[in-house]
Write a protein that holds these residues in place. Sequence first.
Motif, mmCIF file in Angstrom:
data_model
loop_
_atom_site.group_PDB
_atom_site.id
_atom_site.type_symbol
_atom_site.label_atom_id
_atom_site.label_comp_id
_atom_site.label_asym_id
_atom_site.label_seq_id
_atom_site.Cartn_x
_atom_site.Cartn_y
_atom_site.Cartn_z
ATOM 1 N N ASP A 162 0.824 -1.211 0.000
ATOM 2 C CA ASP A 162 0.000 0.000 0.000
ATOM 3 C C ASP A 162 0.859 1.263 0.000
ATOM 4 O O ASP A 162 0.615 2.193 -0.767
ATOM 5 N N ILE A 163 1.851 1.283 0.860
ATOM 6 C CA ILE A 163 2.646 2.504 0.959
ATOM 7 C C ILE A 163 3.532 2.673 -0.278
ATOM 8 O O ILE A 163 3.778 3.786 -0.739
ATOM 9 N N LYS A 164 3.961 1.552 -0.855
ATOM 10 C CA LYS A 164 4.737 1.628 -2.102
ATOM 11 C C LYS A 164 3.886 2.216 -3.225
ATOM 12 O O LYS A 164 4.371 3.018 -4.030
ATOM 13 N N ALA A 165 2.614 1.796 -3.282
ATOM 14 C CA ALA A 165 1.718 2.309 -4.327
ATOM 15 C C ALA A 165 1.507 3.810 -4.159
ATOM 16 O O ALA A 165 1.530 4.574 -5.132
ATOM 17 N N GLN A 166 1.326 4.241 -2.904
ATOM 18 C CA GLN A 166 1.157 5.669 -2.645
ATOM 19 C C GLN A 166 2.426 6.437 -3.026
ATOM 20 O O GLN A 166 2.369 7.497 -3.645
ATOM 21 N N ALA A 167 3.584 5.864 -2.670
ATOM 22 C CA ALA A 167 4.852 6.521 -2.984
ATOM 23 C C ALA A 167 5.034 6.639 -4.495
ATOM 24 O O ALA A 167 5.475 7.672 -5.010
ATOM 25 N N LEU A 211 11.563 3.516 -1.729
ATOM 26 C CA LEU A 211 11.401 4.137 -0.402
ATOM 27 C C LEU A 211 12.699 4.177 0.393
ATOM 28 O O LEU A 211 12.850 4.994 1.298
ATOM 29 N N THR A 212 13.642 3.293 0.069
ATOM 30 C CA THR A 212 14.892 3.287 0.830
ATOM 31 C C THR A 212 15.788 4.465 0.445
ATOM 32 O O THR A 212 16.804 4.702 1.082
ATOM 33 N N LYS A 213 15.410 5.164 -0.644
ATOM 34 C CA LYS A 213 16.247 6.299 -1.062
ATOM 35 C C LYS A 213 15.521 7.622 -0.919
ATOM 36 O O LYS A 213 16.072 8.673 -1.251
ATOM 37 N N ALA A 214 14.273 7.568 -0.455
ATOM 38 C CA ALA A 214 13.436 8.768 -0.524
ATOM 39 C C ALA A 214 13.450 9.550 0.779
ATOM 40 O O ALA A 214 13.197 9.000 1.852
ATOM 41 N N ARG A 261 3.173 17.692 -0.847
ATOM 42 C CA ARG A 261 1.935 18.344 -0.400
ATOM 43 C C ARG A 261 0.848 18.120 -1.440
ATOM 44 O O ARG A 261 1.068 18.261 -2.628
ATOM 45 N N ASP A 262 -0.344 17.786 -0.952
ATOM 46 C CA ASP A 262 -1.472 17.449 -1.819
ATOM 47 C C ASP A 262 -2.699 18.035 -1.139
ATOM 48 O O ASP A 262 -3.326 17.390 -0.311
ATOM 49 N N GLY A 263 -2.993 19.337 -1.451
ATOM 50 C CA GLY A 263 -4.035 20.038 -0.703
ATOM 51 C C GLY A 263 -3.608 20.181 0.746
ATOM 52 O O GLY A 263 -2.480 20.609 1.022
ATOM 53 N N ASN A 264 -4.488 19.774 1.670
ATOM 54 C CA ASN A 264 -4.064 19.841 3.073
ATOM 55 C C ASN A 264 -3.484 18.510 3.546
ATOM 56 O O ASN A 264 -3.304 18.284 4.730
ATOM 57 N N GLN A 265 -3.238 17.622 2.581
ATOM 58 C CA GLN A 265 -2.567 16.365 2.945
ATOM 59 C C GLN A 265 -1.073 16.495 2.686
ATOM 60 O O GLN A 265 -0.649 16.950 1.621
ATOM 61 N N VAL A 266 -0.313 16.092 3.667
ATOM 62 C CA VAL A 266 1.139 16.147 3.541
ATOM 63 C C VAL A 266 1.673 14.737 3.733
ATOM 64 O O VAL A 266 1.337 14.073 4.716
ATOM 65 N N ARG A 267 2.462 14.268 2.768
ATOM 66 C CA ARG A 267 3.058 12.940 2.910
ATOM 67 C C ARG A 267 4.567 13.077 3.024
ATOM 68 O O ARG A 267 5.217 13.680 2.163
ATOM 69 N N VAL A 268 5.077 12.548 4.107
ATOM 70 C CA VAL A 268 6.499 12.671 4.408
ATOM 71 C C VAL A 268 7.138 11.302 4.226
ATOM 72 O O VAL A 268 6.786 10.347 4.917
ATOM 73 N N ASP A 304 -3.163 20.435 8.797
ATOM 74 C CA ASP A 304 -2.766 19.466 7.767
ATOM 75 C C ASP A 304 -2.970 18.031 8.259
ATOM 76 O O ASP A 304 -2.761 17.732 9.442
ATOM 77 N N GLU A 305 -3.345 17.178 7.320
ATOM 78 C CA GLU A 305 -3.362 15.742 7.621
ATOM 79 C C GLU A 305 -2.021 15.179 7.168
ATOM 80 O O GLU A 305 -1.715 15.174 5.976
ATOM 81 N N VAL A 306 -1.221 14.768 8.124
ATOM 82 C CA VAL A 306 0.159 14.392 7.843
ATOM 83 C C VAL A 306 0.307 12.873 7.876
ATOM 84 O O VAL A 306 -0.148 12.217 8.818
ATOM 85 N N THR A 307 0.939 12.331 6.831
ATOM 86 C CA THR A 307 1.303 10.914 6.832
ATOM 87 C C THR A 307 2.827 10.827 6.857
ATOM 88 O O THR A 307 3.492 11.418 5.999
ATOM 89 N N VAL A 308 3.355 10.142 7.838
ATOM 90 C CA VAL A 308 4.794 9.905 7.887
ATOM 91 C C VAL A 308 5.034 8.451 7.516
ATOM 92 O O VAL A 308 4.482 7.543 8.153
#
Length: 649
Positions: free
Chosen positions: A529-534, A542-545, A550-557, A577-581
């Motif tokens: 799931d997280i790979k698909a989102q990335a 993901l090992t290099k990222a 930022r996607d509207g008020n969604q922030v993906r870290v 913000d809705e933050v995903t780490v």
Amino acid sequence: MTDDEKAPEQPPETEAESPTGLTRRQFFGTTASSAVVGAGLAAGSWPLSSSPARAAEGKQDAHVAPGELDTYYGFWSAGQSGELRIMGVPSMRELLRIPVFNWDGATGWGITNESRKILYEGLTPAGKRRADKQGGVLRNGDTHHPHLSLTEGSYDGRYCFINDKANSRVARIRLDIMKTDKIVQIPNAQAVHGVRPQKHPKTGYLFCNCEFMIPQPNDGRDMDSPDKYQTVFAGVDSDTMEVKWQVLVDGNLDNTNCDYKGRYAFSTCYNSENAAHLAGMMRKDRDHVVVFDIPRIEEAVKKGRYKTIGDSDVPVVDGTKGSDLTMYIPVPKGPHGINTTPDGKYFVANGKLSPTVTVVEIDKLDAYFRGAMKNPREAVVAEPELGLGPLHTTYDGRGNAYTTLFIDSRIAKWNIQEAIEAFQGGDTNPIKQKLDVHYQPGHNNATLAETKDADGKWLVSLQKFSKDRFLNVGPLKPENDQLIDISGDKMRIVHDGPTFSEPHDCVMARADQVNPRKIWSRDDPWFDDIKAQAKADGISDLTKANKVVRDGNQVRVYMTSSAPNYHITELRVQEGDEVTVALTNVDNIEDLTHGFTLTNFDVAMEISPQQTSSVTFTADEPGVHWYYCQWFCHALHMEMRGRMIVEKA
Ligand code: K7E
Ligand code: CUA
């Protein structure tokens, strides 16, 4: 004759009786090696293996020296704690806790996106409604029965399954990574109690007993007519963890087991009275075991001989009395545990309110289903009287059975063949020994005894009460799990192990049958799931990222870590913000776990070597918020932290 008179003479069981002058606890404490056991026996007159006329005790060494490894993995349920525990046997050292139905701050179970999906997606519509009201998870569980997947009657190291009586769920734990990966809530059910994986040709089905009878559907009808309540036996496909079918039965369902040929499953019923109160449930002297003919059930489903109940679309077939899919064998009274012998010939139903256990020959069941047997009791080949409160039976692979006697606080060792001979009128006494355990045993299990490879080495007896066996810790006391050497003719207690509430049951597999990975594989579907989102965010690895999207008020870290650094140490977001780490541990050194704890945000998660974990929260408090690594990973571990700066909206 009383049971005690039938039992052979036993070694002294109270501390004062020890002829060595040591208390019994001290005695066993000083006899950790077999050499000392021999010396101790010779020195005193402890009536054990020193007398040639007496049966010999096993002489296995339970001591596992520092740095040495156990020879068995033990899988312990954790009862009201809702988790699964991994123990080393024979050391009885607790090696790991695996969160299943509980919430766990160490690993972030119930907090991470990965775990929340597993905890949510298999719920029934009613379960989802309840979870939605409380942040998306059910918060407690009550695990009783851990069982491992099998192939042709042997452990295959793929999965452990476990029930949740509290919220009617079953879970699958992947043994390669020791994480729960699927949970399903059983519809039309309250209190999933007995569960058992099919043994042949491989698991296969996970058979599930739903214990409490309820109106079907439970939508407000029939509430004051307990005689109309019913429950179901469920077949769950262990590959997909979907409920394939259910069988409506008469009476309730307690524990379950199955044969070694892939045809029958069988369950105990303690409430054939359909009563809603205790006195009513005890009214009859006989309840029953219900046998399920699995191929016939599948056939009935295929032919459309089923209905559905309420908002569930699971096919439900009729297995009540008179159905050709089931067989009801009357057994004395309130039977509880049900245990198949490792040779596959018999199952034993444990009487609980009767001092007997009932031995049924599995091959005789065919005759009933062929129509050649009219009285189901003809399948009963023995019914030995063992003592008070028989609950569960296990086996040594040498023809002996070991039954816990809850009320007597004892384990009875008895010989199956001799019990059959006695039932046919012989005068043999099948009881070989009764051993005091401390106190009130529930389940017991011997090494590999739930497989055809039962090796008769160790027996674990799980006591409900520890009373005076440990330092007093207040009104809530630990349970007491005792390790017993059964390699000789006589049982010998070698260890007391306190456990927190409440292991009902455990199974043990040889160490070579369970082969967990040492670090994560980056190809693990856990990360899909997280790979698909990335990927959607333009990140292929993901090992290099180390990137903030930022996607509207969604922030993906997307962040990586390697001891002792987070590779993003300053993270700026806006209030609201809705933050995903999503954090990836790029260390590939065994045991180098990091974590991510966001202070005062109730956010924490584990990232073991090569693992990615993700968590989503709302940045609702402006100001500076430190995040830190909560697993001590490096001399500079305290410095492994960073700031989330939430700017006022
Ligand atoms: Cu006997 Cu839930 Cu297995 Cu406990 S059950 S003892
Ligand atoms: Cu990384 Cu502590």
